[in-house]
Design an enzyme around this catalytic site. Structure first.
Site, PDB file in Angstrom:
ATOM      1  N   ARG A 118       0.810  -1.227   0.000  1.00 64.33           N
ATOM      2  CA  ARG A 118       0.000   0.000   0.000  1.00 64.33           C
ATOM      3  C   ARG A 118       0.840   1.273   0.000  1.00 64.33           C
ATOM      4  NH1 ARG A 118      -3.037  -3.450   3.417  1.00 64.33           N
ATOM      5  NH2 ARG A 118      -4.989  -4.100   2.406  1.00 64.33           N
ATOM      6  N   LYS A 140       2.744  11.538 -10.599  1.00 62.75           N
ATOM      7  CA  LYS A 140       1.907  10.723 -11.476  1.00 62.75           C
ATOM      8  C   LYS A 140       2.654   9.447 -11.847  1.00 62.75           C
ATOM      9  CE  LYS A 140      -1.053  14.020 -13.919  1.00 62.75           C
ATOM     10  NZ  LYS A 140      -1.413  14.507 -15.262  1.00 62.75           N
ATOM     11  N   GLU A 182       8.651  19.071 -23.605  1.00 64.09           N
ATOM     12  CA  GLU A 182       8.066  19.365 -22.298  1.00 64.09           C
ATOM     13  C   GLU A 182       8.604  20.677 -21.729  1.00 64.09           C
ATOM     14  OE1 GLU A 182       5.574  17.974 -20.997  1.00 64.09           O
ATOM     15  OE2 GLU A 182       5.410  15.975 -21.882  1.00 64.09           O
ATOM     16  N   LYS A 224       6.567  23.566 -13.015  1.00 64.15           N
ATOM     17  CA  LYS A 224       5.761  22.397 -12.643  1.00 64.15           C
ATOM     18  C   LYS A 224       5.612  22.290 -11.132  1.00 64.15           C
ATOM     19  CE  LYS A 224       4.716  17.634 -13.471  1.00 64.15           C
ATOM     20  NZ  LYS A 224       4.910  16.430 -14.307  1.00 64.15           N
ATOM     21  N   GLU A 234      -4.666  17.148  -9.642  1.00 71.60           N
ATOM     22  CA  GLU A 234      -5.198  17.573 -10.930  1.00 71.60           C
ATOM     23  C   GLU A 234      -6.703  17.810 -10.910  1.00 71.60           C
ATOM     24  OE1 GLU A 234      -3.118  16.200 -14.731  1.00 71.60           O
ATOM     25  OE2 GLU A 234      -5.069  15.229 -14.891  1.00 71.60           O
ATOM     26  N   ARG A 238      -3.529  22.088 -12.238  1.00 68.37           N
ATOM     27  CA  ARG A 238      -2.542  21.134 -12.728  1.00 68.37           C
ATOM     28  C   ARG A 238      -2.898  20.594 -14.112  1.00 68.37           C
ATOM     29  NH1 ARG A 238       0.543  16.093  -9.637  1.00 68.37           N
ATOM     30  NH2 ARG A 238       1.709  15.451 -11.489  1.00 68.37           N
ATOM     31  N   ASN A 242      -1.259  19.535 -19.023  1.00 66.02           N
ATOM     32  CA  ASN A 242      -1.609  18.608 -20.101  1.00 66.02           C
ATOM     33  C   ASN A 242      -1.720  19.307 -21.455  1.00 66.02           C
ATOM     34  OD1 ASN A 242      -1.790  16.076 -18.717  1.00 66.02           O
ATOM     35  ND2 ASN A 242      -3.654  16.840 -17.744  1.00 66.02           N
ATOM     36  N   HIS A 245      -1.301  17.384 -24.624  1.00 70.81           N
ATOM     37  CA  HIS A 245      -1.300  15.961 -24.293  1.00 70.81           C
ATOM     38  C   HIS A 245      -2.570  15.231 -24.700  1.00 70.81           C
ATOM     39  CE1 HIS A 245       2.303  17.019 -22.178  1.00 70.81           C
ATOM     40  NE2 HIS A 245       2.476  15.795 -21.749  1.00 70.81           N
ATOM     41  N   HIS A 249      -1.473  12.116 -26.579  1.00 64.01           N
ATOM     42  CA  HIS A 249      -1.768  10.756 -26.142  1.00 64.01           C
ATOM     43  C   HIS A 249      -2.561   9.996 -27.205  1.00 64.01           C
ATOM     44  CE1 HIS A 249      -1.303  11.757 -21.565  1.00 64.01           C
ATOM     45  NE2 HIS A 249      -0.154  11.672 -22.198  1.00 64.01           N
ATOM     46  N   HIS A 262       6.912   9.893 -26.903  1.00 58.07           N
ATOM     47  CA  HIS A 262       5.952  10.745 -26.207  1.00 58.07           C
ATOM     48  C   HIS A 262       6.185  12.217 -26.532  1.00 58.07           C
ATOM     49  CE1 HIS A 262       3.362  12.283 -23.038  1.00 58.07           C
ATOM     50  NE2 HIS A 262       4.368  13.000 -22.576  1.00 58.07           N
TER      51      HIS A 262
END
Length: 359
Positions: A118, A140, A182, A224, A234, A238, A242, A245, A249, A262
């Site tokens: 956990r 993330k 980025e 960031k 997010e 935040r 993206n 993205h 994606h 990417h």
């Protein structure tokens, strides 16, 4: 260099940027001091940089898990292999994972660390420009699914990010260019002056001038870190990170994971976001042209592969920002001014995608 800090109260952590950090016993003792460690790396980075890390960990107990490299390896099966290695090494909750590699290693090692017992600690040791400025910071983690990018994952903040800029010396040119995407994205989201600096210094960055790279990394990380501190999970600002993205994606999934890097997919996505912003009157066409020109100067693709409008929209509909069936996009009101919105003409999006990605 002074430390950057991601300010999350008791879970705040530093971002260290500079040369020689992997081999620094003092740095690793301070920020990766667990008694038992598992180093997760890949078969490209490991042979190049494990000797430096081993020097930094001299006299300490650690196990190693070496995976195949590449975006296609970002799978639940590889998360299971890391968990098997954690069990085999008998790490308890006071153990720690060290993720030595690019964004794929950081993401899958982070997800394994989030899941094992956990949640155990992880230190990110990014070795690519993209990982240094983006994926290693912010917590993330996750893996891909045939239905979309990063559909399975968790938020799990590292205890430190240690970016040894020496590792960029072995980064292939294509990966360096992909990482610059980025950096450009960060400037577009929040810092017009940084964007202008990138326009003036693109050649220095491509030539791998250490001072220029260090400045770009620190400025992108600072942007960031500030946004993550405001919105860790997010739910608000935040999502601005993206930018490009949702398109990117979809490009990655549509082309087949690993076929397009990417950063390459997001570069084309940044151009699409800028062009849609200009077509819908949000930003001047001249600013959209600057976005395309900077990415072209960095040697990045500025148009997507011909995936087709219908397939692009289908994949974009799986984006995590979709609400009530509406595809929310990060668009630009100007360079350095990003906004999350579903308030754009759908026909303008479809027309742009048909032109750029095919029918």
């Amino acid at each position: 260099m002074p430390e950057l800090v991601v300010k999350l109260g008791k879970r705040s952590y530093p971002i260290l940027v500079g040369p020689g950090l992997l081999a620094s016993r003092e740095t690793l003792a301070s920020h990766a001091g667990a008694s038992k460690l598992l180093v997760v790396t890949d078969d490209f980075v490991g042979p190049l940089w494990m000797p430096k890390l081993e020097a930094g960990l001299a006299g300490r107990e650690f196990a190693t898990c070496v995976l195949a490299g590449g975006e296609a390896q970002k799978t639940l099966a590889n998360v299971a292999l890391i968990i098997d290695a954690l069990v085999s090494a008998r790490l308890n909750r006071d153990g720690m994972v060290l993720a030595l590699g690019g964004g794929v290693i950081g993401d899958i090692a982070g997800f394994a660390a989030a899941s094992y017992q956990r949640g155990i600690a992880i230190v990110q040791l990014p070795t690519t420009l993209l990982a240094m400025v983006d994926s290693s910071v912010g917590g993330k983690t996750g893996v891909n699914h045939p239905g979309g990018k990063n559909l399975i994952g968790a938020f799990h903040q590292p205890t430190a990010v240690i970016a040894d800029t020496d590792t960029l010396s072995t980064l292939p040119d294509r990966e360096l260019r992909a990482g610059l995407t980025e950096v450009v994205k960060a400037a577009l989201v929040a810092d017009a002056a940084f964007f202008a600096w990138l326009e003036s210094n693109a050649k220095r960055l491509l030539a791998r001038e250490p001072e220029a790279l260090a400045e770009a990394i620190r400025r992108a990380c600072a942007i960031k870190a500030a946004i993550v501190a405001q919105d860790e999970r997010e739910q608000g600002p935040r999502a601005l990170l993206n930018l490009g993205h949702t398109f990117g994606h979809a490009i990655e999934a549509g082309a087949g994971f690993g076929a397009v890097l990417h950063g390459e997919a997001v570069a084309a996505g940044l151009v699409l976001a800028a062009e849609l912003s200009a077509r819908t009157g949000r930003m001047p066409a001249a600013d959209a042209a600057r976005v395309r020109a900077l990415l072209e100067a960095a040697g990045l693709p500025v148009d997507p592969p011909r995936i087709g409008r219908v397939r692009m929209l289908e994949l974009m509909a799986m984006d995590k920002k979709v609400k009530g069936g509406a595809i929310r996009l990060v668009l630009l009101d100007g360079i350095g001014e990003a906004v999350v919105t579903a308030d754009y003409p759908r026909d303008a999006l479809e027309s742009l995608l048909q032109e750029r990605a095919g029918a």
